[in-house]
Design a protein around this motif. Structure first.
Motif, PDB file in Angstrom:
ATOM      1  N   TYR A 134       0.743  -1.229  -0.029  1.00  0.00           N
ATOM      2  CA  TYR A 134       0.070   0.072   0.055  1.00  0.00           C
ATOM      3  C   TYR A 134       0.943   1.368   0.051  1.00  0.00           C
ATOM      4  O   TYR A 134       2.071   1.310   0.765  1.00  0.00           O
ATOM      5  CB  TYR A 134      -0.966  -0.038   1.265  1.00  0.00           C
ATOM      6  N   VAL A 135       0.809   2.404  -0.815  1.00  0.00           N
ATOM      7  CA  VAL A 135       1.406   3.420  -1.100  1.00  0.00           C
ATOM      8  C   VAL A 135       0.409   4.593  -0.645  1.00  0.00           C
ATOM      9  O   VAL A 135      -0.602   4.753  -1.613  1.00  0.00           O
ATOM     10  CB  VAL A 135       1.967   3.656  -2.406  1.00  0.00           C
ATOM     11  N   TYR A 136       0.476   5.338   0.348  1.00  0.00           N
ATOM     12  CA  TYR A 136      -0.306   6.232   0.465  1.00  0.00           C
ATOM     13  C   TYR A 136       0.046   7.918   0.353  1.00  0.00           C
ATOM     14  O   TYR A 136       1.218   7.948   1.027  1.00  0.00           O
ATOM     15  CB  TYR A 136      -1.014   6.334   1.894  1.00  0.00           C
ATOM     16  N   MET A 137      -0.560   8.670  -0.318  1.00  0.00           N
ATOM     17  CA  MET A 137       0.200   9.938  -0.458  1.00  0.00           C
ATOM     18  C   MET A 137      -1.035  10.971  -0.552  1.00  0.00           C
ATOM     19  O   MET A 137      -1.879  11.155  -1.124  1.00  0.00           O
ATOM     20  CB  MET A 137       0.709  10.031  -2.005  1.00  0.00           C
ATOM     21  N   ASN A 138      -0.738  11.851   0.534  1.00  0.00           N
ATOM     22  CA  ASN A 138      -1.656  13.229   0.867  1.00  0.00           C
ATOM     23  C   ASN A 138      -0.888  14.209  -0.158  1.00  0.00           C
ATOM     24  O   ASN A 138       0.146  14.841   0.604  1.00  0.00           O
ATOM     25  CB  ASN A 138      -1.844  13.114   2.302  1.00  0.00           C
ATOM     26  N   LEU A 139      -1.746  14.756  -0.928  1.00  0.00           N
ATOM     27  CA  LEU A 139      -1.038  15.937  -1.761  1.00  0.00           C
ATOM     28  C   LEU A 139      -1.243  17.268  -1.085  1.00  0.00           C
ATOM     29  O   LEU A 139      -0.743  18.346  -1.535  1.00  0.00           O
ATOM     30  CB  LEU A 139      -1.711  15.985  -3.090  1.00  0.00           C
ATOM     31  N   GLU A 140      -1.851  17.428   0.301  1.00  0.00           N
ATOM     32  CA  GLU A 140      -1.644  18.499   1.022  1.00  0.00           C
ATOM     33  C   GLU A 140      -0.379  18.628   1.551  1.00  0.00           C
ATOM     34  O   GLU A 140       0.061  19.835   2.126  1.00  0.00           O
ATOM     35  CB  GLU A 140      -2.886  18.339   2.000  1.00  0.00           C
ATOM     36  N   ILE A 195       7.689   7.573  -6.977  1.00  0.00           N
ATOM     37  CA  ILE A 195       6.655   7.075  -5.920  1.00  0.00           C
ATOM     38  C   ILE A 195       7.074   5.880  -5.209  1.00  0.00           C
ATOM     39  O   ILE A 195       7.056   5.844  -3.998  1.00  0.00           O
ATOM     40  CB  ILE A 195       5.268   7.007  -6.749  1.00  0.00           C
ATOM     41  N   PHE A 196       7.452   5.019  -6.018  1.00  0.00           N
ATOM     42  CA  PHE A 196       8.096   3.786  -5.406  1.00  0.00           C
ATOM     43  C   PHE A 196       9.239   4.146  -4.456  1.00  0.00           C
ATOM     44  O   PHE A 196       9.381   3.419  -3.334  1.00  0.00           O
ATOM     45  CB  PHE A 196       8.059   2.440  -6.037  1.00  0.00           C
ATOM     46  N   PHE A 197      10.278   4.571  -4.970  1.00  0.00           N
ATOM     47  CA  PHE A 197      11.402   4.863  -4.434  1.00  0.00           C
ATOM     48  C   PHE A 197      11.204   5.894  -3.016  1.00  0.00           C
ATOM     49  O   PHE A 197      11.813   5.610  -1.927  1.00  0.00           O
ATOM     50  CB  PHE A 197      12.453   5.547  -5.217  1.00  0.00           C
ATOM     51  N   LEU A 198      10.426   6.968  -3.278  1.00  0.00           N
ATOM     52  CA  LEU A 198      10.519   7.773  -2.249  1.00  0.00           C
ATOM     53  C   LEU A 198       9.557   7.379  -0.977  1.00  0.00           C
ATOM     54  O   LEU A 198       9.681   7.944   0.189  1.00  0.00           O
ATOM     55  CB  LEU A 198       9.975   9.182  -2.658  1.00  0.00           C
ATOM     56  N   ASN A 199       8.822   6.325  -1.322  1.00  0.00           N
ATOM     57  CA  ASN A 199       8.055   5.736  -0.246  1.00  0.00           C
ATOM     58  C   ASN A 199       8.462   4.512   0.300  1.00  0.00           C
ATOM     59  O   ASN A 199       7.622   3.728   0.989  1.00  0.00           O
ATOM     60  CB  ASN A 199       6.432   5.427  -0.943  1.00  0.00           C
ATOM     61  N   ASN A 200       9.725   4.186  -0.339  1.00  0.00           N
ATOM     62  CA  ASN A 200      10.299   2.810   0.149  1.00  0.00           C
ATOM     63  C   ASN A 200       9.430   1.646  -0.172  1.00  0.00           C
ATOM     64  O   ASN A 200       9.311   0.874   0.723  1.00  0.00           O
ATOM     65  CB  ASN A 200      10.724   2.963   1.638  1.00  0.00           C
ATOM     66  N   LYS A 201       8.997   1.585  -1.225  1.00  0.00           N
ATOM     67  CA  LYS A 201       8.304   0.543  -1.512  1.00  0.00           C
ATOM     68  C   LYS A 201       8.695  -0.346  -2.950  1.00  0.00           C
ATOM     69  O   LYS A 201       9.731   0.455  -3.540  1.00  0.00           O
ATOM     70  CB  LYS A 201       6.759   0.796  -2.143  1.00  0.00           C
ATOM     71  N   ASN A 202       8.245  -1.510  -2.979  1.00  0.00           N
ATOM     72  CA  ASN A 202       8.968  -2.571  -4.181  1.00  0.00           C
ATOM     73  C   ASN A 202       8.238  -2.294  -5.165  1.00  0.00           C
ATOM     74  O   ASN A 202       6.946  -2.740  -5.429  1.00  0.00           O
ATOM     75  CB  ASN A 202       8.817  -3.735  -3.558  1.00  0.00           C
ATOM     76  N   ILE A 203       8.866  -1.759  -6.287  1.00  0.00           N
ATOM     77  CA  ILE A 203       8.095  -1.530  -7.828  1.00  0.00           C
ATOM     78  C   ILE A 203       7.751  -2.955  -8.441  1.00  0.00           C
ATOM     79  O   ILE A 203       6.844  -3.025  -9.223  1.00  0.00           O
ATOM     80  CB  ILE A 203       9.018  -0.776  -8.561  1.00  0.00           C
ATOM     81  N   ASP A 204       8.546  -3.783  -7.942  1.00  0.00           N
ATOM     82  CA  ASP A 204       7.974  -5.211  -8.565  1.00  0.00           C
ATOM     83  C   ASP A 204       6.774  -5.917  -8.100  1.00  0.00           C
ATOM     84  O   ASP A 204       6.413  -6.787  -8.480  1.00  0.00           O
ATOM     85  CB  ASP A 204       9.396  -6.192  -8.498  1.00  0.00           C
TER      86      ASP A 204
END
Length: 449
Positions: free
Chosen positions: A46-52, A73-82
């Motif tokens: 799960y990747v959550y981004m609040n644009l506020e 998005i994946f890199f800066l949220n420390n998520k696995n793009i695969d």
């Protein structure tokens, strides 16, 4: 935590191999973020981004190339793009027009990613160049908590189960009616419900109602094109609570000097923000249901609890045995409309009422629904069946013999006649069973073919 009915709709979207990025609409504070956070349990990642948050918003403003954007998005949220089973939730997306524009490229270049966006003010930020990608996104709408959801939140599981039984057991009627009265009293805003369930203190809710209303009024500046429209929309929002359930005129709305054009513009803008809905009548008794925009609409606002608070109705509701006796029946009529809306997740879903306006013989039925290809009339009214004159007029013209009445009594079905002698079935349903109307009518039709 309790389940919202929209979760079933979201699961169907998840399983659809032809899904598009989904935009979840709804007024502020109806629980959009909470719903998606809970829905994320169905995903591996799960990747959550609040644009506020300006630093997160910057990602969408910095990268116009979709491939670079997704990598960031994946890199800066420390998520696995695969990981394919990933939900990306872009909250408050209206803050960054570039993020809205990017949704089409998620659809075209990364169809395996599940993308949901939410925003309260979409299509109302008139100063911003929103370019919503037509045909590349789909929509759902979340409204205030329904009575079914309220019972779940309150831990009233046995009541919830009884509610779905047709016909309901007699012994459940009194308890269900009391629970429904409480729900009508406080309304369906999630923060109000959470506070009441925890504290059972009606007085303490006042500050929350005030806070909600002030936040909506403050948002007006984001909706408005200029200072003049700010003032008109603030007037509309503060006046609408006392006009709920009535047929309104745009000219002079809320005892003002504003003209119909400027009030109409304000009402339609606030309607896009989902703080109110203008319910237009139809004159048809058979499909299609066509809104007659030339006639005066009825006013439905976001939440009955807010109306009760600002119209000063809470003490009356607290002591009543029949909601039809409060505020000329406008409270119970409004909560019925709110319930009917809460069961549908289509942004274009509308309510309708029926009217016939003839000299000396006008008639009006509270709601009409399309059920199995029939326009079913619904009256919200207690008392003897002889008082249902408008319903009789509708049924005389209708090509079927089924009508519904919502009232304070127990479930039963009567075979009665109109004043002209037409025989029809009147399905009398207790107020708390609004959510079951469609099932009840469908079952009746099946058993009486």
């Amino acid at each position: 935590m309790y389940r919202r009915l929209i979760e079933k709709e979201l699961l169907a979207w998840k399983e659809n191999t032809h899904r598009k990025p989904l935009i979840l609409r709804g007024a502020r504070q109806v629980g959009k973020t909470t719903v998606i956070n809970e829905f994320s349990r169905h995903y591996t990642q799960y990747v959550y981004m609040n644009l506020e948050n300006s630093s997160i918003a910057q990602i969408f403003m910095q990268y116009s190339d979709i491939h670079k954007l997704v990598e960031a998005i994946f890199f800066l949220n420390n998520k696995n793009i695969d990981i394919k089973d990933t939900l990306i939730f872009i909250d408050e997306i209206q803050e960054v027009p570039e993020a809205i524009n990017s949704l089409r490229y998620f659809y075209e270049e990364y169809p395996h990613l599940h993308v949901i966006a939410a925003g309260s003010l979409l299509e109302t930020l008139l100063r911003k160049p929103l370019n919503i990608p037509v045909g590349r996104v789909e929509y759902r709408v979340l409204r205030p908590v329904s009575f079914l959801e309220y019972l779940d939140a309150a831990g009233e599981i046995s009541a919830l189960q009884q509610l779905k039984i047709v016909p309901p057991n007699d012994y459940a009627h009194e308890k269900l009616m009391k629970l429904f009265h409480t729900y009508v009293l406080i309304g369906g805003m999630p923060e109000i419900i959470a506070h009441y369930i925890e504290n059972k203190n009606l007085v303490a809710l006042s500050s929350i109602y005030e806070s909600l209303s002030v936040s909506y009024i403050n948002d007006v500046e984001k909706y408005a094109r200029n200072e003049s429209s700010v003032q008109i929309m603030r007037h509309v929002i503060t006046s609408m609570y006392s006009l709920v359930g009535t047929r309104i005129k745009f000219h002079g709305f809320g005892q003002s000097n504003y003209g119909s054009r400027e009030v109409g513009e304000a009402l339609r803008t606030i309607e896009k923000a989902m703080l109110l809905q203008l319910i237009y009548p139809t004159t048809n008794t058979s499909l299609p249901i066509i809104s007659d925009k030339r006639k005066s609409p009825r006013l439905q606002i976001l939440d009955t609890g807010l109306m009760n608070h600002f119209a000063g109705l809470q003490k009356e509701i607290f002591g009543t045995k029949d909601l039809d006796k409060i505020y000329q029946g406008r409270v119970v009529e409004h909560i019925v409309g709110q319930e009917l809306l809460s069961l549908k997740f289509n942004v274009l879903n509308e309510l309708h009422f029926w009217t016939r306006e003839k000299s000396g013989s006008s008639a009006e039925v509270d709601f009409v629904l399309n059920i199995d290809g029939l326009i079913i009339p619904i009256e919200v009214k207690s008392g003897a069946t002889g008082t249902l004159r408008s319903l009789f007029i509708f049924m005389d013209d209708a090509p079927h013999n089924i009508a519904v009445r919502l009232y304070a009594g127990k479930y039963n079905i009567q075979n009665i006649k109109t004043l002209t002698g037409k025989s029809f079935y009147l399905i009398n349903i207790p107020y708390y069973m609004v959510s079951q109307i469609e099932n009840i009518v469908t079952l009746f039709l099946k058993n009486n073919q």
